[in-house]
Design an enzyme around this catalytic site. Structure first.
Site, mmCIF file in Angstrom:
data_model
loop_
_atom_site.group_PDB
_atom_site.id
_atom_site.type_symbol
_atom_site.label_atom_id
_atom_site.label_comp_id
_atom_site.label_asym_id
_atom_site.label_seq_id
_atom_site.Cartn_x
_atom_site.Cartn_y
_atom_site.Cartn_z
ATOM 1 N N TYR A 78 0.866 -1.181 0.000
ATOM 2 C CA TYR A 78 0.000 0.000 0.000
ATOM 3 C C TYR A 78 0.902 1.228 0.000
ATOM 4 O O TYR A 78 1.544 1.551 1.003
ATOM 5 C CB TYR A 78 -0.913 0.016 1.217
ATOM 6 C CG TYR A 78 -1.925 -1.116 1.269
ATOM 7 C CD1 TYR A 78 -2.306 -1.804 0.122
ATOM 8 C CD2 TYR A 78 -2.513 -1.497 2.475
ATOM 9 C CE1 TYR A 78 -3.230 -2.838 0.167
ATOM 10 C CE2 TYR A 78 -3.442 -2.524 2.534
ATOM 11 C CZ TYR A 78 -3.793 -3.194 1.381
ATOM 12 O OH TYR A 78 -4.710 -4.215 1.439
ATOM 13 N N PHE A 228 -13.253 -5.108 1.451
ATOM 14 C CA PHE A 228 -14.353 -4.337 0.863
ATOM 15 C C PHE A 228 -15.654 -4.539 1.655
ATOM 16 O O PHE A 228 -16.721 -4.755 1.058
ATOM 17 C CB PHE A 228 -14.574 -4.706 -0.617
ATOM 18 C CG PHE A 228 -13.447 -4.345 -1.545
ATOM 19 C CD1 PHE A 228 -12.437 -3.458 -1.163
ATOM 20 C CD2 PHE A 228 -13.381 -4.883 -2.833
ATOM 21 C CE1 PHE A 228 -11.403 -3.115 -2.033
ATOM 22 C CE2 PHE A 228 -12.353 -4.541 -3.713
ATOM 23 C CZ PHE A 228 -11.357 -3.662 -3.313
ATOM 24 N N PRO A 229 -15.606 -4.480 2.986
ATOM 25 C CA PRO A 229 -16.839 -4.703 3.764
ATOM 26 C C PRO A 229 -17.912 -3.653 3.485
ATOM 27 O O PRO A 229 -19.101 -3.912 3.676
ATOM 28 C CB PRO A 229 -16.364 -4.609 5.224
ATOM 29 C CG PRO A 229 -15.121 -3.767 5.167
ATOM 30 C CD PRO A 229 -14.467 -4.133 3.856
ATOM 31 N N LEU A 230 -17.464 -2.476 2.999
ATOM 32 C CA LEU A 230 -18.415 -1.404 2.664
ATOM 33 C C LEU A 230 -18.594 -1.287 1.156
ATOM 34 O O LEU A 230 -19.205 -0.344 0.674
ATOM 35 C CB LEU A 230 -17.918 -0.062 3.226
ATOM 36 C CG LEU A 230 -17.742 -0.022 4.745
ATOM 37 C CD1 LEU A 230 -17.101 1.291 5.176
ATOM 38 C CD2 LEU A 230 -19.091 -0.210 5.435
ATOM 39 N N GLY A 231 -18.016 -2.214 0.423
ATOM 40 C CA GLY A 231 -18.116 -2.165 -1.037
ATOM 41 C C GLY A 231 -16.832 -1.721 -1.703
ATOM 42 O O GLY A 231 -16.741 -1.717 -2.929
ATOM 43 N N GLY A 232 -15.850 -1.286 -0.918
ATOM 44 C CA GLY A 232 -14.553 -0.933 -1.492
ATOM 45 C C GLY A 232 -14.538 0.473 -2.063
ATOM 46 O O GLY A 232 -15.158 1.384 -1.512
ATOM 47 N N PRO A 235 -18.369 2.556 -2.498
ATOM 48 C CA PRO A 235 -19.150 2.020 -1.374
ATOM 49 C C PRO A 235 -20.567 1.604 -1.782
ATOM 50 O O PRO A 235 -21.148 2.134 -2.736
ATOM 51 C CB PRO A 235 -19.159 3.186 -0.382
ATOM 52 C CG PRO A 235 -17.883 3.933 -0.681
ATOM 53 C CD PRO A 235 -17.719 3.824 -2.168
ATOM 54 N N LEU A 236 -21.105 0.628 -1.048
ATOM 55 C CA LEU A 236 -22.400 0.007 -1.348
ATOM 56 C C LEU A 236 -23.496 1.048 -1.549
ATOM 57 O O LEU A 236 -23.580 2.016 -0.787
ATOM 58 C CB LEU A 236 -22.819 -0.892 -0.177
ATOM 59 C CG LEU A 236 -21.977 -2.136 0.088
ATOM 60 C CD1 LEU A 236 -22.313 -2.703 1.457
ATOM 61 C CD2 LEU A 236 -22.223 -3.167 -1.012
HETATM 62 N N1 LIG Z 1 -6.701 -8.860 0.943
HETATM 63 C C1 LIG Z 1 -6.976 -8.040 -0.054
HETATM 64 O O1 LIG Z 1 -6.778 -8.360 -1.209
HETATM 65 C C2 LIG Z 1 -7.572 -6.685 0.241
HETATM 66 C C3 LIG Z 1 -8.141 -5.952 -0.815
HETATM 67 C C4 LIG Z 1 -8.702 -4.721 -0.510
HETATM 68 C C5 LIG Z 1 -8.687 -4.235 0.782
HETATM 69 N N2 LIG Z 1 -8.098 -4.976 1.796
HETATM 70 C C6 LIG Z 1 -8.123 -4.498 3.194
HETATM 71 O O2 LIG Z 1 -9.467 -4.358 3.571
HETATM 72 C C7 LIG Z 1 -9.682 -3.056 4.114
HETATM 73 C C8 LIG Z 1 -11.107 -2.628 3.824
HETATM 74 O O3 LIG Z 1 -11.312 -2.479 2.437
HETATM 75 P P1 LIG Z 1 -11.381 -1.060 1.728
HETATM 76 O O4 LIG Z 1 -10.861 -0.009 2.628
HETATM 77 O O5 LIG Z 1 -10.775 -1.203 0.392
HETATM 78 O O6 LIG Z 1 -12.912 -0.897 1.433
HETATM 79 P P2 LIG Z 1 -14.206 -0.632 2.370
HETATM 80 O O7 LIG Z 1 -13.842 -0.678 3.800
HETATM 81 O O8 LIG Z 1 -15.285 -1.512 1.864
HETATM 82 O O9 LIG Z 1 -14.600 0.840 1.923
HETATM 83 C C9 LIG Z 1 -13.722 1.895 1.921
HETATM 84 C C10 LIG Z 1 -14.375 3.003 1.118
HETATM 85 O O10 LIG Z 1 -15.563 3.401 1.769
HETATM 86 C C11 LIG Z 1 -15.476 4.775 2.143
HETATM 87 N N3 LIG Z 1 -16.068 4.869 3.480
HETATM 88 C C12 LIG Z 1 -15.592 4.324 4.628
HETATM 89 N N4 LIG Z 1 -16.425 4.579 5.645
HETATM 90 C C13 LIG Z 1 -17.445 5.289 5.130
HETATM 91 C C14 LIG Z 1 -18.621 5.854 5.681
HETATM 92 N N5 LIG Z 1 -18.897 5.724 6.979
HETATM 93 N N6 LIG Z 1 -19.459 6.541 4.856
HETATM 94 C C15 LIG Z 1 -19.182 6.670 3.546
HETATM 95 N N7 LIG Z 1 -18.087 6.148 2.956
HETATM 96 C C16 LIG Z 1 -17.219 5.465 3.747
HETATM 97 C C17 LIG Z 1 -14.021 5.128 2.116
HETATM 98 O O11 LIG Z 1 -13.819 6.477 1.762
HETATM 99 P P3 LIG Z 1 -13.280 7.571 2.850
HETATM 100 O O12 LIG Z 1 -11.813 7.369 2.955
HETATM 101 O O13 LIG Z 1 -13.676 8.857 2.219
HETATM 102 O O14 LIG Z 1 -14.012 7.291 4.111
HETATM 103 C C18 LIG Z 1 -13.508 4.214 1.010
HETATM 104 O O15 LIG Z 1 -13.769 4.810 -0.259
HETATM 105 C C19 LIG Z 1 -8.627 -2.204 3.431
HETATM 106 O O16 LIG Z 1 -8.392 -1.004 4.137
HETATM 107 C C20 LIG Z 1 -7.448 -3.149 3.397
HETATM 108 O O17 LIG Z 1 -6.763 -3.101 4.635
HETATM 109 C C21 LIG Z 1 -7.565 -6.191 1.521
#
Ligand SMILES: NC(=O)c1ccc[n+]([C@@H]2O[C@H](COP(=O)([O-])OP(=O)(O)OC[C@H]3O[C@@H](n4cnc5c(N)ncnc54)[C@H](OP(=O)(O)O)[C@@H]3O)[C@@H](O)[C@H]2O)c1
Length: 306
Positions: A78, A228-232, A235-236
């Site tokens: 990252y 991507f718990p929130l859709g990545g 977001p969802l």
């Molecule tokens: N193993 C793998 O291959 C893999 C792949 C992807 C991710 N990951 C890990 O999983 C973690 C979670 O995934 P992710 O961060 O990609 O996706 P996520 O948690 O599904 O969603 C993050 C997105 O949602 C937005 N968001 C977060 N909270 C929000 C809220 N309360 N209201 C509105 N928008 C919101 C964020 O933007 P803002 O910054 O503007 O809040 C960002 O755009 C990552 O941080 C990473 O550590 C692992």
């Protein structure tokens, strides 16, 4: 391990959040709160380069830990290096109960591309990069991240790379091993090579390919950590989700996280955000009660997305 009935019914989720109400999980020999934090969003656009606001990123990390988060997900790819350097700057020396989970198996190109890096030499380099940039002598948990089809797994042996990581574990550089972007067949192959404490795959309200795998892992006492718990990156968005959120006086993202917490007791959350307001909003999901009828409505989202 926490049963869903342990989760407090609380109407007002605007008070300071006690994330321990979401329960904890035995993660190898460590116990972590089920609500954690994913640090990927802290790097620059496209998870490449520095953040637009470095101080804000440090504040988000410190507030997460001050709020009780003791499970942070990261990787040295990252940025690259950026997210680990931020974690170290914000939190070192680390609290004794903090579990930092990292992942290896890819390197970034100069064009921000994600490229497989699975040879023993590449995996060894990745482990040392994580150790150096996090300021650690030993990594708590390392996930072997298979490339698969991008954000979904594809079948194929994981023996060679996992054996290489198991050797680094034997050398004392890694405490625990996990897998990411894998199928159930690969999980079972992996468990024959090393003890596996967690699996990190794409899963959320709308993407439920891993329903059977989650239940399988729950029986084995292995954590399932949806990415991507929130859709990545997008977001969802769902009218059903928005309607349920309005009925509960919560936000759609809080409902999406509360639903995951109730999906199975081995599900650990690592929602990602670079925003302090979103962090607080997400952690407050720990205290959001989801009535049975609402859960049935939410289940329809995954069915229509299939
Ligand atoms: N193993 C793998 O291959 C893999 C792949 C992807 C991710 N990951 C890990 O999983 C973690 C979670 O995934 P992710 O961060 O990609 O996706 P996520 O948690 O599904 O969603 C993050 C997105 O949602 C937005 N968001 C977060 N909270 C929000 C809220 N309360 N209201 C509105 N928008 C919101 C964020 O933007 P803002 O910054 O503007 O809040 C960002 O755009 C990552 O941080 C990473 O550590 C692992």
């Amino acid at each position: 391990m926490t049963d869903i009935t342990d989760i407090t019914d609380t109407a007002d989720i605007t008070d300071i959040t006690d994330i321990t109400t979401a329960g904890s999980f035995q993660f190898g020999d460590r116990t972590v709160n089920r609500l954690g934090y994913g640090a990927m969003q802290l790097a620059g656009p496209g998870v490449f380069g520095p953040p637009k606001d470095r101080d804000a990123a440090l504040v988000v990390l410190r507030e997460a830990v001050a709020s009780g988060v003791n499970h942070i997900d990261t990787s040295d790819f990252y940025g690259p290096h950026v997210t680990n350097e931020l974690i170290r700057e914000a939190l070192y020396p680390y609290p004794h109960d903090l579990v930092i989970v990292t992942k290896v198996g890819a390197v970034r190109g100069e064009d921000a591309s994600w490229n497989p890096a699975m040879t023993p030499a590449e995996l060894t380099r990745a482990v040392h990069d994580n150790l150096r940039n996090l300021g650690l002598d030993v990594l708590d948990v390392v996930n072997l991240r298979m490339m698969g089809d991008g954000h979904g797994p594809s079948e194929g042996s994981i023996e060679a790379p996992l054996t290489a990581l198991a050797e680094l574990q034997r050398q004392g550089l890694i405490r625990r091993l996990g897998l990411s972007n894998v199928t159930q067949t690969q999980v079972e192959q992996g468990r024959g090579i090393a003890a596996i404490v967690c699996v990190q795959n794409l899963y959320n309200l709308a993407h439920r390919d891993d329903d059977a795998l989650i239940d399988h892992l729950a029986i084995a006492g292995i954590a399932y950590v949806p990415f991507f718990p929130l859709g990545g990156f997008t977001p969802l968005q769902s009218s059903t989700l928005s309607d349920v959120a309005a009925r509960l006086g919560a936000t759609p993202m809080q409902v999406a996280l509360a639903w995951l917490l109730r999906r199975a007791p081995n599900v650990l959350l690592i929602p990602g955000t670079s925003s302090l307001d979103h962090l607080r909003e997400n952690l407050a999901a720990a205290q959001l009660a989801l009535p049975e009828a609402v859960r049935a409505d939410l289940d329809t989202i995954g069915q229509t997305a299939r």
